[in-house]
Design an enzyme around this catalytic site. Structure first.
Site, PDB file in Angstrom:
ATOM      1  N   THR A   1      42.814  43.517  42.192  1.00  0.00           N
ATOM      2  CA  THR A   1      41.830  44.133  41.281  1.00  0.00           C
ATOM      3  C   THR A   1      40.448  44.055  41.912  1.00  0.00           C
ATOM      4  O   THR A   1      39.692  45.033  41.932  1.00  0.00           O
ATOM      5  CB  THR A   1      41.845  43.394  39.921  1.00  0.00           C
ATOM      6  OG1 THR A   1      43.126  43.595  39.321  1.00  0.00           O
ATOM      7  CG2 THR A   1      40.764  43.894  38.990  1.00  0.00           C
TER       8      THR A   1
ATOM      9  N   ASN B   1      53.234  51.607  40.370  1.00  0.00           N
ATOM     10  CA  ASN B   1      53.792  50.338  39.911  1.00  0.00           C
ATOM     11  C   ASN B   1      54.807  50.505  38.789  1.00  0.00           C
ATOM     12  O   ASN B   1      55.674  49.666  38.613  1.00  0.00           O
ATOM     13  CB  ASN B   1      52.665  49.401  39.451  1.00  0.00           C
ATOM     14  CG  ASN B   1      51.640  50.086  38.583  1.00  0.00           C
ATOM     15  OD1 ASN B   1      51.106  51.128  38.943  1.00  0.00           O
ATOM     16  ND2 ASN B   1      51.376  49.523  37.429  1.00  0.00           N
TER      17      ASN B   1
ATOM     18  N   GLN C   1      51.795  47.900  45.564  1.00  0.00           N
ATOM     19  CA  GLN C   1      53.250  47.943  45.391  1.00  0.00           C
ATOM     20  C   GLN C   1      53.981  48.344  46.661  1.00  0.00           C
ATOM     21  O   GLN C   1      55.167  48.068  46.814  1.00  0.00           O
ATOM     22  CB  GLN C   1      53.619  48.900  44.244  1.00  0.00           C
ATOM     23  CG  GLN C   1      53.114  48.444  42.880  1.00  0.00           C
ATOM     24  CD  GLN C   1      53.725  47.121  42.430  1.00  0.00           C
ATOM     25  OE1 GLN C   1      54.758  46.673  42.945  1.00  0.00           O
ATOM     26  NE2 GLN C   1      53.077  46.462  41.475  1.00  0.00           N
TER      27      GLN C   1
ATOM     28  N   HIS D   1      50.371  37.706  45.416  1.00  0.00           N
ATOM     29  CA  HIS D   1      51.477  37.331  44.512  1.00  0.00           C
ATOM     30  C   HIS D   1      52.570  38.388  44.419  1.00  0.00           C
ATOM     31  O   HIS D   1      53.627  38.129  43.855  1.00  0.00           O
ATOM     32  CB  HIS D   1      50.943  36.941  43.124  1.00  0.00           C
ATOM     33  CG  HIS D   1      50.350  38.048  42.323  1.00  0.00           C
ATOM     34  ND1 HIS D   1      50.978  38.575  41.234  1.00  0.00           N
ATOM     35  CD2 HIS D   1      49.198  38.733  42.454  1.00  0.00           C
ATOM     36  CE1 HIS D   1      50.217  39.529  40.721  1.00  0.00           C
ATOM     37  NE2 HIS D   1      49.127  39.635  41.441  1.00  0.00           N
TER      38      HIS D   1
ATOM     39  N   THR E   1      33.266  30.612  48.214  1.00  0.00           N
ATOM     40  CA  THR E   1      34.187  29.781  48.991  1.00  0.00           C
ATOM     41  C   THR E   1      35.610  30.326  48.928  1.00  0.00           C
ATOM     42  O   THR E   1      36.123  30.644  47.853  1.00  0.00           O
ATOM     43  CB  THR E   1      34.150  28.329  48.464  1.00  0.00           C
ATOM     44  OG1 THR E   1      32.809  27.870  48.588  1.00  0.00           O
ATOM     45  CG2 THR E   1      35.072  27.415  49.249  1.00  0.00           C
TER      46      THR E   1
ATOM     47  N   CYS F   1      50.123  43.680  31.170  1.00  0.00           N
ATOM     48  CA  CYS F   1      48.804  43.805  30.557  1.00  0.00           C
ATOM     49  C   CYS F   1      48.449  42.477  29.908  1.00  0.00           C
ATOM     50  O   CYS F   1      49.233  41.930  29.142  1.00  0.00           O
ATOM     51  CB  CYS F   1      48.861  44.916  29.506  1.00  0.00           C
ATOM     52  SG  CYS F   1      47.369  45.044  28.537  1.00  0.00           S
TER      53      CYS F   1
END
Ligand code: PLP
Length: 378
Positions: free
Chosen positions: A74, A147, A175, A197, A233, A322
């Protein structure tokens, strides 16, 4: 039903953590410090980050200095859409909300949403008109793989067209990464986003690959991390873990593991079709990710399906994950011309590289059971 006995068919939301990544994190959790510090603790972490950068660059066909770490895809999408000084933005109607919402919110008056056809592929004529009439510089943002449906856009044609009109191209490759061949330089885009992820690593790392010498401005300033593209960082251990995941994808030929899921997916779809001929499978007629299937169960609301799958220990989803937990009709299916009524019957099945034939048989049996119990009563 314990998580161990459940069947996980929601890989597009998040892939299961790879064992090798889990072991690596356990072994390296004791490393502490700040990767910007000059002492040995800092240098160790900095080395882990740079090592991961090399692996990721090599795997995805980029130069190491073109790879920037963020926190999520995102954020990577947002950096590309808000950091390049385009006068106009063109996006497809089926982009992920991390693209569409940023366009609506931050470029409300200077964007064009290009429609897609009934299979979810971008309308090339409308795209060309948008490119032709857009003030320069213009940025096109187009996802490689959807997706929800898995539909793969004809990227070569799209990028050629964009380049013909001098537009920058950003691609949301979230994806596609790890599931189909993906090479930044061969693709000839300017920026590309994906995240950890979905690749079997820890959440918390996004990647933005960006060509050198673009007139990019960061969204905020700070300590100059990631060569001024993304300050703050770095999540060193999670970045190193992503490097480990990429090692695994490389050596275990993850693409072929996904490719092998194609026949499982197709068999499952054919089986369901045989018994329920009015089942709708959006994007079935076009190239799709091999692990993904979007299934619209006639007349049964997807929240009711989800509840029943969950009770049976099968994890699927209603489309994109969502955070509000609300089930809305998918904007992707609506853009493809499906009615709200049909869109609300859609679930997404997305296999992991480890999904078995038995898993898919259990899924199909469960789908049919739900259908028989609830169809036309909803
Ligand atoms: N783009 C696509 C196509 C996605 O599927 C997702 C997540 O599902 C994202 C972007 C956002 O990724 P992240 O969860 O890393 O912010």
């Amino acid at each position: 039903m314990s998580i161990e006995t459940s069947i996980y068919l929601d890989c597009n939301a998040s892939a299961p953590l790879l064992q090798t990544v889990s072991d690596f994190v356990r072994e390296n959790l004791h490393h502490h410090g700040n990767p910007s510090s000059q002492h040995s603790f800092g240098r160790k972490l900095k080395g882990m980050i740079e090592n991961a950068r090399l692996k990721i660059a090599s795997f995805f066909g980029a130069q190491p200095q073109e790879v920037f770490f963020t926190s999520t895809a995102t954020e990577s999408n947002a950096l590309a859409l808000l950091g390049l000084p385009a006068k106009h933005y063109i996006v497809s109607a089926v982009e992920h909300s991390s693209v569409l919402d940023n366009i609506h919110n931050f470029h409300p008056k200077n964007h064009t949403i290009v429609p897609v056809d009934h299979d979810g592929l971008i309308n090339l004529q409308a795209l060309e008109t948008a490119l032709k009439t857009a003030p320069s510089p213009c940025l096109l943002s187009i996802m490689i793989a959807n997706n929800e449906t898995g539909a793969l856009q004809p990227m070569e044609t799209i990028i050629q067209l964009a380049k013909q009109y001098g537009a920058w191209v950003h691609t949301d490759a979230v994806q596609a990464a790890g599931k189909v061949p993906l090479n930044f330089h061969d693709l000839q885009v300017d920026t590309m986003a994906f995240c950890s992820h979905k690749l079997g690593s820890l959440p918390g790392v996004g990647v933005l690959i960006m060509k050198n010498n673009l007139p990019f401005s960061p969204l905020y300033t700070g300590g100059g991390h990631e060569r001024g593209v993304r300050h703050g960082t770095e999540n060193a251990l999670a970045i190193a873990a992503l490097g480990k995941a990429v090692d695994y994808l490389n050596t275990h030929n993850n693409l072929s593991s996904f490719e092998k899921k194609r026949s499982l997916r197709n068999t499952m779809e054919e089986e369901l079709f045989k018994q329920v001929p009015d089942l709708i499978i959006p994007s079935k007629q076009v190239h799709r990710l091999p692990n993904t299937s979007c299934l619209c169960m006639p007349s049964v609301h997807n929240s009711l399906q989800m509840m029943n799958f969950d009770l049976a220990g099968i994890a699927v989803s209603t489309g994109s994950a969502c955070s509000s937990g609300k089930v809305k009709a998918s904007h992707v299916l609506l853009a493809m011309g499906y009615s709200e009524e049909i869109a609300k019957t859609a679930i997404r099945v997305s296999m992991t590289p480890h999904t078995t034939e038995k898993d898919m048989r259990s899924f199909a049996n469960c789908w049919l059971k739900i259908y028989k119990q609830h169809a036309h009563k909803a």
